[in-house]
Write a protein that holds these residues in place. Structure first.
Motif, PDB file in Angstrom:
ATOM      1  N   ARG A 132       3.725   9.493  -2.187  1.00 43.30           N
ATOM      2  CA  ARG A 132       3.803   8.033  -2.276  1.00 43.30           C
ATOM      3  C   ARG A 132       2.715   7.371  -1.436  1.00 43.30           C
ATOM      4  O   ARG A 132       2.018   6.479  -1.905  1.00 43.30           O
ATOM      5  CB  ARG A 132       5.180   7.545  -1.815  1.00 43.30           C
ATOM      6  CG  ARG A 132       5.329   6.023  -1.847  1.00 43.30           C
ATOM      7  CD  ARG A 132       6.612   5.584  -1.184  1.00 43.30           C
ATOM      8  NE  ARG A 132       6.626   5.926   0.231  1.00 43.30           N
ATOM      9  CZ  ARG A 132       6.001   5.212   1.174  1.00 43.30           C
ATOM     10  NH1 ARG A 132       5.302   4.144   0.850  1.00 43.30           N
ATOM     11  NH2 ARG A 132       6.087   5.572   2.439  1.00 43.30           N
ATOM     12  N   GLN A 136      -0.559   5.056  -2.558  1.00 41.94           N
ATOM     13  CA  GLN A 136      -0.825   3.696  -2.111  1.00 41.94           C
ATOM     14  C   GLN A 136      -2.206   3.570  -1.478  1.00 41.94           C
ATOM     15  O   GLN A 136      -2.897   2.563  -1.660  1.00 41.94           O
ATOM     16  CB  GLN A 136       0.247   3.253  -1.112  1.00 41.94           C
ATOM     17  CG  GLN A 136       0.256   1.746  -0.854  1.00 41.94           C
ATOM     18  CD  GLN A 136       0.597   0.954  -2.103  1.00 41.94           C
ATOM     19  OE1 GLN A 136       1.753   0.864  -2.491  1.00 41.94           O
ATOM     20  NE2 GLN A 136      -0.410   0.382  -2.740  1.00 41.94           N
ATOM     21  N   ASN A 167       2.994  -1.101 -13.132  1.00 39.72           N
ATOM     22  CA  ASN A 167       3.348  -1.638 -11.820  1.00 39.72           C
ATOM     23  C   ASN A 167       4.836  -1.452 -11.546  1.00 39.72           C
ATOM     24  O   ASN A 167       5.243  -1.129 -10.426  1.00 39.72           O
ATOM     25  CB  ASN A 167       2.983  -3.112 -11.742  1.00 39.72           C
ATOM     26  CG  ASN A 167       3.010  -3.639 -10.319  1.00 39.72           C
ATOM     27  OD1 ASN A 167       2.370  -3.064  -9.437  1.00 39.72           O
ATOM     28  ND2 ASN A 167       3.736  -4.716 -10.085  1.00 39.72           N
ATOM     29  N   THR A 168       5.671  -1.659 -12.557  1.00 32.73           N
ATOM     30  CA  THR A 168       7.113  -1.500 -12.403  1.00 32.73           C
ATOM     31  C   THR A 168       7.459  -0.047 -12.071  1.00 32.73           C
ATOM     32  O   THR A 168       8.275   0.233 -11.195  1.00 32.73           O
ATOM     33  CB  THR A 168       7.843  -1.921 -13.689  1.00 32.73           C
ATOM     34  OG1 THR A 168       7.525  -3.291 -13.978  1.00 32.73           O
ATOM     35  CG2 THR A 168       9.355  -1.793 -13.516  1.00 32.73           C
ATOM     36  N   THR A 169       6.815   0.893 -12.781  1.00 33.73           N
ATOM     37  CA  THR A 169       7.052   2.314 -12.519  1.00 33.73           C
ATOM     38  C   THR A 169       6.606   2.673 -11.109  1.00 33.73           C
ATOM     39  O   THR A 169       7.291   3.411 -10.390  1.00 33.73           O
ATOM     40  CB  THR A 169       6.273   3.183 -13.535  1.00 33.73           C
ATOM     41  OG1 THR A 169       6.677   2.822 -14.853  1.00 33.73           O
ATOM     42  CG2 THR A 169       6.566   4.659 -13.308  1.00 33.73           C
ATOM     43  N   LYS A 171       6.553   0.795  -8.569  1.00 32.33           N
ATOM     44  CA  LYS A 171       7.477   0.213  -7.583  1.00 32.33           C
ATOM     45  C   LYS A 171       8.672   1.118  -7.331  1.00 32.33           C
ATOM     46  O   LYS A 171       9.288   1.055  -6.266  1.00 32.33           O
ATOM     47  CB  LYS A 171       7.938  -1.166  -8.058  1.00 32.33           C
ATOM     48  CG  LYS A 171       6.925  -2.267  -7.799  1.00 32.33           C
ATOM     49  CD  LYS A 171       7.476  -3.626  -8.189  1.00 32.33           C
ATOM     50  CE  LYS A 171       6.476  -4.726  -7.870  1.00 32.33           C
ATOM     51  NZ  LYS A 171       6.975  -6.066  -8.263  1.00 32.33           N
ATOM     52  N   SER A 174       7.791   2.868  -4.460  1.00 31.39           N
ATOM     53  CA  SER A 174       7.313   1.965  -3.403  1.00 31.39           C
ATOM     54  C   SER A 174       5.795   1.856  -3.387  1.00 31.39           C
ATOM     55  O   SER A 174       5.171   1.756  -2.329  1.00 31.39           O
ATOM     56  CB  SER A 174       7.825   2.440  -2.035  1.00 31.39           C
ATOM     57  OG  SER A 174       9.228   2.452  -2.004  1.00 31.39           O
ATOM     58  N   SER A 176       2.606  -0.370  -4.994  1.00 32.96           N
ATOM     59  CA  SER A 176       2.179  -1.538  -5.750  1.00 32.96           C
ATOM     60  C   SER A 176       0.737  -1.340  -6.189  1.00 32.96           C
ATOM     61  O   SER A 176      -0.150  -1.158  -5.351  1.00 32.96           O
ATOM     62  CB  SER A 176       2.285  -2.806  -4.899  1.00 32.96           C
ATOM     63  OG  SER A 176       1.653  -3.889  -5.565  1.00 32.96           O
ATOM     64  N   LYS A 178      -0.960  -3.552  -7.419  1.00 30.55           N
ATOM     65  CA  LYS A 178      -1.635  -4.838  -7.208  1.00 30.55           C
ATOM     66  C   LYS A 178      -2.198  -4.928  -5.789  1.00 30.55           C
ATOM     67  O   LYS A 178      -2.791  -5.946  -5.416  1.00 30.55           O
ATOM     68  CB  LYS A 178      -0.670  -5.990  -7.443  1.00 30.55           C
ATOM     69  CG  LYS A 178      -0.212  -6.140  -8.896  1.00 30.55           C
ATOM     70  CD  LYS A 178       0.715  -7.329  -9.050  1.00 30.55           C
ATOM     71  CE  LYS A 178       1.153  -7.503 -10.500  1.00 30.55           C
ATOM     72  NZ  LYS A 178       2.054  -8.673 -10.665  1.00 30.55           N
ATOM     73  N   GLU A 179      -2.000  -3.871  -5.004  1.00 32.39           N
ATOM     74  CA  GLU A 179      -2.422  -3.870  -3.596  1.00 32.39           C
ATOM     75  C   GLU A 179      -3.939  -4.000  -3.474  1.00 32.39           C
ATOM     76  O   GLU A 179      -4.699  -3.369  -4.220  1.00 32.39           O
ATOM     77  CB  GLU A 179      -1.976  -2.577  -2.926  1.00 32.39           C
ATOM     78  CG  GLU A 179      -2.058  -2.599  -1.416  1.00 32.39           C
ATOM     79  CD  GLU A 179      -0.911  -3.345  -0.772  1.00 32.39           C
ATOM     80  OE1 GLU A 179      -1.062  -3.720   0.404  1.00 32.39           O
ATOM     81  OE2 GLU A 179       0.126  -3.550  -1.424  1.00 32.39           O
TER      82      GLU A 179
END
Length: 232
Positions: A132, A136, A167-169, A171, A174, A176, A178-179
């Motif tokens: 994860r 990110q 994006n939903t997947t 999330k 945890s 994003s 869109k970061e």
């Protein structure tokens, strides 16, 4: 404190050592205030030789063993995912350059689909292996290299609906997509930038300049007194 040294000083020292093979002298040009460097058998019409800047990094200091451990974990993860972000930026540049030379909309759409499929196949299996936090960090580095969020890249290549589901997947884990990447505002982003600069200087990673507008020297001076390694 990070300092930039002009490597022309090193060049002067080296030429002093090899005086038997070459001579360097400055000679004023007629009616011109500029100077040129004369090297045996060659003349360079410039006032200096442009060389890359070198950074001298401050020694890493940690307040505790746990802080030191967190930094090294962040370093390992950053160095692991950086090549993917670099590759993404290179693919994006190639795509844009190729599309710029295509006037036919049908050919442009066909080529874009081909690149989309290639990128997805190239990245999908490797990205599945990321944790994860590695995922990110990758999202942040993609923004560093392209100036565009991973969400917008997907949106441009496919459509907004697909980007929404991506994006939903993400999330769910945890993450994003869109970061963004803001080393001037966020301590962790600064640490990632510092890790990259140190790795570039040691040749551990191949340097690819960011498209973002910030100065590493200023970042260092801003964060050096307050930076703490974030918890994983």
């Amino acid at each position: 404190m990070v300092m930039k040294y002009n490597l022309i000083l090193l060049l002067i020292l080296l030429t002093g050592v090899f005086t038997g093979n070459a001579q360097v002298e400055e000679q004023e040009l007629d009616s011109i205030t500029e100077k040129m460097i004369i090297i045996t058998g060659d003349s360079l019409l410039q006032s200096s030789i442009a060389l890359e800047e070198a950074y001298v990094f401050g020694k890493l200091k940690f307040s505790s063993y746990d802080e030191k451990l967190r930094y090294y974990i962040l370093r390992r993860k950053t160095q692991k995912v950086y090549p993917y972000a670099k590759m993404a930026a290179e693919r994006l540049v190639e795509l844009n350059d190729s599309l710029a030379n295509m006037k036919n909309n049908r050919k442009r759409k066909k080529y874009t689909k081909k690149v989309q499929k290639f990128i997805e196949e190239e990245f999908s299996e490797e990205l599945k292996k990321l944790t994860r936090t590695e995922g990110q960090i990758l999202v942040k580095l993609i923004y560093r290299q392209t100036g565009t969020t991973a969400f917008d890249l997907v949106k441009d290549l496919r459509n907004g609906w697909r980007a929404f589901w991506y994006n939903t997947t993400a999330k769910l884990f945890s993450i994003s997509i869109k970061e963004e990447f803001h080393p001037d505002l966020i301590e962790e982003d600064y640490l990632i930038e510092d890790i990259l600069q140190r790795a570039f200087s040691k040749g551990k990673l191949e340097r690819q300049e960011t498209v973002l507008d910030y100065d590493y020297d200023k970042l260092y001076n801003k964060w050096k007194r307050t930076t703490k390694v974030p918890k994983d």
